[in-house]
Every structure is written in structure tokens, then in C-alpha cells.
Design an enzyme around this catalytic site. Sequence first.
Site, PDB file in Angstrom:
ATOM      1  N   LYS A  69     -35.940  10.356  58.304  1.00 25.08           N
ATOM      2  CA  LYS A  69     -36.188  10.917  56.971  1.00 25.08           C
ATOM      3  C   LYS A  69     -37.665  10.900  56.562  1.00 25.08           C
ATOM      4  O   LYS A  69     -38.096  11.744  55.787  1.00 25.08           O
ATOM      5  CB  LYS A  69     -35.351  10.173  55.924  1.00 25.08           C
ATOM      6  CG  LYS A  69     -33.861  10.487  55.993  1.00 25.08           C
ATOM      7  CD  LYS A  69     -33.101   9.797  54.873  1.00 25.08           C
ATOM      8  CE  LYS A  69     -31.650  10.222  54.857  1.00 25.08           C
ATOM      9  NZ  LYS A  69     -30.910   9.656  53.724  1.00 25.08           N
ATOM     10  N   ASP A 105     -30.396  13.672  48.263  1.00 24.11           N
ATOM     11  CA  ASP A 105     -29.613  12.445  48.043  1.00 24.11           C
ATOM     12  C   ASP A 105     -29.516  12.115  46.545  1.00 24.11           C
ATOM     13  O   ASP A 105     -28.427  11.903  46.008  1.00 24.11           O
ATOM     14  CB  ASP A 105     -30.242  11.255  48.784  1.00 24.11           C
ATOM     15  CG  ASP A 105     -29.924  11.275  50.275  1.00 24.11           C
ATOM     16  OD1 ASP A 105     -28.911  11.894  50.662  1.00 24.11           O
ATOM     17  OD2 ASP A 105     -30.677  10.669  51.052  1.00 24.11           O
ATOM     18  N   GLY A 130     -31.400  -2.351  44.678  1.00 25.09           N
ATOM     19  CA  GLY A 130     -31.912  -1.832  45.941  1.00 25.09           C
ATOM     20  C   GLY A 130     -33.221  -1.082  45.765  1.00 25.09           C
ATOM     21  O   GLY A 130     -33.531  -0.594  44.664  1.00 25.09           O
ATOM     22  N   ASN A 154     -34.192  -6.012  43.270  1.00 25.91           N
ATOM     23  CA  ASN A 154     -34.183  -6.010  44.737  1.00 25.91           C
ATOM     24  C   ASN A 154     -34.577  -7.369  45.294  1.00 25.91           C
ATOM     25  O   ASN A 154     -35.336  -8.113  44.688  1.00 25.91           O
ATOM     26  CB  ASN A 154     -35.130  -4.946  45.289  1.00 25.91           C
ATOM     27  CG  ASN A 154     -34.857  -4.640  46.746  1.00 25.91           C
ATOM     28  OD1 ASN A 154     -33.736  -4.237  47.095  1.00 25.91           O
ATOM     29  ND2 ASN A 154     -35.825  -4.854  47.618  1.00 25.91           N
ATOM     30  N   GLU A 158     -41.609  -6.909  48.840  1.00 27.24           N
ATOM     31  CA  GLU A 158     -42.392  -6.002  49.693  1.00 27.24           C
ATOM     32  C   GLU A 158     -41.909  -4.557  49.607  1.00 27.24           C
ATOM     33  O   GLU A 158     -42.688  -3.618  49.681  1.00 27.24           O
ATOM     34  CB  GLU A 158     -42.331  -6.436  51.173  1.00 27.24           C
ATOM     35  CG  GLU A 158     -42.822  -7.839  51.467  1.00 27.24           C
ATOM     36  CD  GLU A 158     -41.849  -8.923  50.995  1.00 27.24           C
ATOM     37  OE1 GLU A 158     -40.629  -8.757  51.200  1.00 27.24           O
ATOM     38  OE2 GLU A 158     -42.298  -9.922  50.399  1.00 27.24           O
TER      39      GLU A 158
HETATM   40  P1  NDP Z   1     -32.336   0.994  53.420  1.00 25.26           P
HETATM   41  O1  NDP Z   1     -32.213   0.216  54.672  1.00 25.26           O
HETATM   42  O2  NDP Z   1     -33.501   1.889  53.210  1.00 25.26           O
HETATM   43  O3  NDP Z   1     -32.325  -0.062  52.169  1.00 25.26           O
HETATM   44  C1  NDP Z   1     -31.380  -1.097  52.120  1.00 25.26           C
HETATM   45  C2  NDP Z   1     -31.430  -1.774  50.745  1.00 25.26           C
HETATM   46  O4  NDP Z   1     -30.356  -2.738  50.722  1.00 25.26           O
HETATM   47  C3  NDP Z   1     -32.718  -2.544  50.476  1.00 25.26           C
HETATM   48  O5  NDP Z   1     -33.021  -2.487  49.115  1.00 25.26           O
HETATM   49  C4  NDP Z   1     -32.337  -3.976  50.906  1.00 25.26           C
HETATM   50  O6  NDP Z   1     -33.073  -4.969  50.232  1.00 25.26           O
HETATM   51  C5  NDP Z   1     -30.892  -4.021  50.426  1.00 25.26           C
HETATM   52  N1  NDP Z   1     -30.131  -5.060  51.119  1.00 25.26           N
HETATM   53  C6  NDP Z   1     -29.659  -5.018  52.396  1.00 25.26           C
HETATM   54  N2  NDP Z   1     -28.999  -6.154  52.684  1.00 25.26           N
HETATM   55  C7  NDP Z   1     -29.080  -6.922  51.565  1.00 25.26           C
HETATM   56  C8  NDP Z   1     -28.604  -8.242  51.248  1.00 25.26           C
HETATM   57  N3  NDP Z   1     -27.920  -8.972  52.131  1.00 25.26           N
HETATM   58  N4  NDP Z   1     -28.835  -8.726  49.996  1.00 25.26           N
HETATM   59  C9  NDP Z   1     -29.535  -7.992  49.085  1.00 25.26           C
HETATM   60  N5  NDP Z   1     -30.018  -6.751  49.341  1.00 25.26           N
HETATM   61  C10 NDP Z   1     -29.794  -6.237  50.569  1.00 25.26           C
HETATM   62  O7  NDP Z   1     -30.980   1.777  53.269  1.00 25.26           O
HETATM   63  P2  NDP Z   1     -30.710   3.143  52.477  1.00 25.26           P
HETATM   64  O8  NDP Z   1     -31.399   3.072  51.174  1.00 25.26           O
HETATM   65  O9  NDP Z   1     -30.974   4.295  53.358  1.00 25.26           O
HETATM   66  O10 NDP Z   1     -29.122   3.085  52.277  1.00 25.26           O
HETATM   67  C11 NDP Z   1     -28.532   2.193  51.364  1.00 25.26           C
HETATM   68  C12 NDP Z   1     -27.054   2.526  51.256  1.00 25.26           C
HETATM   69  O11 NDP Z   1     -26.906   3.816  50.651  1.00 25.26           O
HETATM   70  C13 NDP Z   1     -26.345   2.596  52.617  1.00 25.26           C
HETATM   71  O12 NDP Z   1     -25.084   2.017  52.481  1.00 25.26           O
HETATM   72  C14 NDP Z   1     -26.202   4.083  52.876  1.00 25.26           C
HETATM   73  O13 NDP Z   1     -25.077   4.388  53.657  1.00 25.26           O
HETATM   74  C15 NDP Z   1     -26.037   4.601  51.449  1.00 25.26           C
HETATM   75  N6  NDP Z   1     -26.400   6.012  51.304  1.00 25.26           N
HETATM   76  C16 NDP Z   1     -25.470   6.828  50.747  1.00 25.26           C
HETATM   77  C17 NDP Z   1     -25.721   8.148  50.565  1.00 25.26           C
HETATM   78  C18 NDP Z   1     -24.671   8.997  49.946  1.00 25.26           C
HETATM   79  O14 NDP Z   1     -24.815  10.229  49.945  1.00 25.26           O
HETATM   80  N7  NDP Z   1     -23.605   8.403  49.396  1.00 25.26           N
HETATM   81  C19 NDP Z   1     -27.013   8.760  50.964  1.00 25.26           C
HETATM   82  C20 NDP Z   1     -27.952   7.797  51.519  1.00 25.26           C
HETATM   83  C21 NDP Z   1     -27.635   6.481  51.685  1.00 25.26           C
HETATM   84  P3  NDP Z   1     -34.416  -5.620  50.870  1.00 25.26           P
HETATM   85  O15 NDP Z   1     -35.535  -4.724  50.474  1.00 25.26           O
HETATM   86  O16 NDP Z   1     -34.462  -6.955  50.243  1.00 25.26           O
HETATM   87  O17 NDP Z   1     -34.195  -5.677  52.364  1.00 25.26           O
END
Ligand code: NDP
Length: 280
Positions: A69, A105, A130, A154, A158
Site C-alpha cells: 500500500k 478504506d 490504533g 494506541n 512511535e
Molecule cells: P497495521 O499493522 O498497520 O496496524 C495494526 C494496529 O494494531 C497498530 O495500531 C498496532 O499498535 C495495533 N495492535 C496490534 N496488536 C496490538 C496489541 N496486541 N495491543 C494493542 N494494539 C495492537 O494494520 P492495519 O491498520 O492495516 O489493519 C488493522 C486491522 O484493520 C486489521 O485487522 C485489518 O484486517 C483491518 N482492515 C480492515 C479493512 C476493511 O475494509 N474492513 C481495511 C483495512 C484493514 P502498535 O502501533 O502499538 O503496534
Amino acid sequence: MNFKAELVACFGQPVAENPTGVMQEAAFAAAGLPWRYLTIEVAPGGLVDAVRGARAMGFRGFNCTIPHKVAVLPLLDELSKEARIIGAVNTVRRQGDRFIGENTDGKGFLRGLTHDAGMDPRGKRVVLLGAGGAARAIATELLLAGVAELIVVNRSVERAAPMVEDLKPHGPIRFVPWRVQYTVEPETDLLVNATSLGLYPNVDWMPDVDLTRARCLVADAVFNPPVTKFLAAAQARGLKTLDGLTMLVYQGVIGFTMWTGVAPDEAVMKRTLREAMVES
Ligand code: NDP
């Protein structure tokens, strides 16, 4: 007889994990369009060649999923305003010989919010969990739609700090680090989970938030499973919910319209995607 099919594609994650192809193909068939949607697994090192190939073969556009992306940006001829702000592209449309990068999105989320949940985001107080790609897209569209307040909660500073700095010129956004359980206040109108917590196979995970005093609409970007543990907990408290499948369908609806110039049968897309999710 015309045997030519117009082509769009999805470049990204393993084909078996991507349900959008069946939804787009069903929509093309329902619209009587001789179009095909090809879901193609492309490794990070193969993106340049994949985009070059799409140009050479006259593709009408394509979707990009993780990990492409952001990497796709320099390969395109132009970006929409939203894609520029978000810094990521999930949909590319062809205009003449040019590939234009879009991000649908957040637009898909917003459409679900207004159409399905009946909420006008203008003037609303929002808590967004997030700061990844999905959160950036949702935050951008909510700010452009005129929310009164957007609190980004979040775990990592970082990731969240640069996102909030980037989006500050576009509206009232601030960051709250997520160190302990986050309490959702009664003044909050909308709570969105844009983390990956609860995504299959970790279906028992959910964001650590206290909903005791919450009176808001609760939305989840996670679409697999459609009813996450988080949404089920909100429903058990009598709160209205909006699922991630709705967002996924609508980003596809918007992409379909960008590519073909006509509106798809949304009911067909919703039904096909829900069926595909149940079968998988
Ligand atoms: P990213 O990997 O870019 O971001 C993940 C986010 O989740 C970060 O903010 C991360 O926080 C947080 N996170 C992950 N694990 C934990 C945890 N254990 N505790 C707290 N926070 C956590 O993912 P995306 O943004 O691309 O995707 C996020 C979700 O959205 C996914 O499930 C994806 O499938 C969904 N999605 C759905 C779409 C739709 O059309 N419905 C479209 C795009 C995505 P940190 O910064 O602290 O790591």
C-alpha cells in the site's frame, strides 16, 4: 462477438486470504460486464514488475493490499488528495494511460457509518483505537468529514505520534497512549477499533477498553470474523455496532465504481462476501 475482457487485479497477500475477488467478480457478472478480477500474490520485490505488467496489459486498475500500500506510491502517475494525506493507496484506477492512486478504506468506513449506521460524523466525538494503515485512512476521512474531536488511542508512541502530527492540519486530533485500560466516556459518540486485535485466528483477543459508561456506536475494522469479540461485548451492553465487513464491502463498491464508471449491485456484493466469509 466481442471476446475482450477488461481486467482489474489485486496485488498482495496470499490469494486464499483475500475474499474481495469473489465479491468483485459477482458484481461484474450482476452488472453484465465482461470484466475479470484477478487476485495475484505479489512478493515485495515483485511490485515494480507487477505494476509495469498491469500497464503493458492495459489493466483498468488494481487493488493493493499489505505489503504494497505504501510501496506502490512512487510507481503511480498521480494521487488523490486523500491518498496523499493518508500516505497509502489501496485502489488504483486508470485514466487514459495514467495510473491514479486512491484510498477507499476510509471512504468505505464512512459510507458504512452514514448509510448503514445512520450517523453523520460532523460534530461528533470519536475515539479511534490504533494507528496503523486502517486507522490512518479512517482518521483522515473522519477529519475531512468534520468531526469535533478525534482521540487516537494506541499502544506504540512511535506509530501514533507521526500519524497525529501528519493529520493535525486537517482537524482536531490528539493522541492518548494506551498503557492501561482505556475508559470510554459517555460523551463519546463513536468508538472505532482499527487495531488488528480480534482478527482470525486470534479471535479471543479484544481491545482493553472499559465500556461501562459508554453510550456510543461501536465499530470494528476487523472483518474476519464479522462479529468480533469486541462487537459482541458492545452488543451485550446494548450498544449499536458496525462491522468491518461493511467497510470492506463499501471500499469494494467505491473501487468498482471508480473502475467501471457505473454503480454495482451492493446487495450482491454484500451477500457474496458474507457467504465467502462463512465458507472460509
Ligand atoms: P497495521 O499493522 O498497520 O496496524 C495494526 C494496529 O494494531 C497498530 O495500531 C498496532 O499498535 C495495533 N495492535 C496490534 N496488536 C496490538 C496489541 N496486541 N495491543 C494493542 N494494539 C495492537 O494494520 P492495519 O491498520 O492495516 O489493519 C488493522 C486491522 O484493520 C486489521 O485487522 C485489518 O484486517 C483491518 N482492515 C480492515 C479493512 C476493511 O475494509 N474492513 C481495511 C483495512 C484493514 P502498535 O502501533 O502499538 O503496534
